[in-house]
Design an enzyme around this catalytic site. Structure first.
Site, PDB file in Angstrom:
ATOM      1  N   ASN A 188      78.315  32.324  75.027  1.00  0.00           N
ATOM      2  CA  ASN A 188      77.580  31.832  76.192  1.00  0.00           C
ATOM      3  C   ASN A 188      76.687  30.675  75.770  1.00  0.00           C
ATOM      4  OD1 ASN A 188      76.490  31.869  78.883  1.00  0.00           O
ATOM      5  ND2 ASN A 188      74.709  32.982  78.116  1.00  0.00           N
ATOM      6  N   HIS A 206      73.005  29.142  76.635  1.00  0.00           N
ATOM      7  CA  HIS A 206      71.759  29.530  77.309  1.00  0.00           C
ATOM      8  C   HIS A 206      70.722  28.418  77.102  1.00  0.00           C
ATOM      9  CE1 HIS A 206      68.751  32.146  79.027  1.00  0.00           C
ATOM     10  NE2 HIS A 206      67.941  31.750  78.064  1.00  0.00           N
ATOM     11  N   SER A 222      70.921  27.234  73.237  1.00  0.00           N
ATOM     12  CA  SER A 222      71.527  28.107  72.232  1.00  0.00           C
ATOM     13  C   SER A 222      72.938  28.475  72.655  1.00  0.00           C
ATOM     14  CB  SER A 222      70.724  29.415  72.097  1.00  0.00           C
ATOM     15  OG  SER A 222      69.361  29.161  71.827  1.00  0.00           O
ATOM     16  N   ASP A 230      71.362  37.873  76.976  1.00  0.00           N
ATOM     17  CA  ASP A 230      70.945  36.699  76.179  1.00  0.00           C
ATOM     18  C   ASP A 230      70.377  37.099  74.814  1.00  0.00           C
ATOM     19  OD1 ASP A 230      71.644  35.099  78.375  1.00  0.00           O
ATOM     20  OD2 ASP A 230      69.639  35.233  79.237  1.00  0.00           O
TER      21      ASP A 230
END
Ligand code: GRF
Length: 228
Positions: free
Chosen positions: A108, A110, A137, A146
């Site tokens: 992912n 973020h 990130s 997260d």
């Protein structure tokens, strides 16, 4: 060839960067085999179609609960035989069952320097705290939100007259360079996700991600620059 599915919910600017800097680069052994949105109106679907990619919608509103939605999403991803799921502005919280099914295969982007500011409103929170640096990130997805191991980060200096909007724009520009680069490392077998903890070129990642040095168009991991 690393088979990547990109999950989106909205604008799709990161998807666009992945298409241009990864999928369209014949030197990178990676292809985006599908773009899946949980929102039928996501602008990113048009980006996918214009690039000639398979664009699919799995609308969460059509399902009775998270599990039913995720069952169809998982079946779709399995049918596509994806090696890697890249979340790019995908705004659904995934259940531990789904995340564990794709453990070590889902990443992912973020918009904060994790572990700072998981969740929403990251830029406003960074400015309210008076931070002089913000960033983005790329991390492995684990069941906690997260909170997965950070693979890489890019930093952005906060200016004196910064607003959440201006910061978001510059952080997004950093994401557009960082995300394709990190997935290129995965495609080239340099960044190992399946191992716990992840490694870059066989070496453990620094605790807060690899960190980057800009060199014109290319981002180099700090680990690399330290060798020079
Ligand atoms: C990005 O800022 C990303 O960090 C966050 O959502 C935003 C998605 O933007 N997860 P876009 O849809 O890629 O333009």
């Amino acid at each position: 060839m690393l088979r990547i599915a990109v999950l989106i919910s909205g604008r799709g600017s990161n998807l666009d960067a992945l298409v241009r800097r990864l999928h369209a680069d014949p030197a990178v052994p990676a292809e985006i085999v599908a773009v899946i949105s949980n929102r039928p109106g996501a602008a990113g679907l048009e980006i996918a179609r214009e690039a000639g990619l398979t664009a699919a919608v799995v609308d969460h509103q059509h399902f009775d609960g998270r599990e039913a939605f995720e069952a169809v999403l998982a079946t779709t991803l399995d049918a596509l035989e994806v090696d890697l799921i890249a979340c790019a502005g995908f705004m659904r919280i995934l259940t531990p069952t789904f995340v564990e099914r794709f453990a070590g295969r889902m990443v992912n982007v973020h918009p904060s320097l994790l572990p700072d500011f998981p969740g929403l409103d990251t830029h406003r929170r960074a400015l309210e705290r008076g931070d002089d640096q913000a960033g983005t990130s790329i991390h492995l997805v684990i069941p906690a939100l997260d909170a997965g191991p950070v693979l890489a980060q890019a930093r952005v200096a906060v200016t004196a007259d910064e607003t959440p909007e201006s910061l978001a724009e510059r952080v997004r520009a950093a994401e557009h360079r960082l995300y394709p680069e990190v997935l290129r490392w995965v495609a080239e077998g340099r960044l190992e996700l399946a191992a716990a903890p992840p490694t870059l070129d066989g070496r453990p990642l620094p605790e807060r991600g690899a960190g980057f040095r800009f060199d014109g168009e290319t981002l180099h991991p700090c680990a690399e620059s330290a060798d020079r």
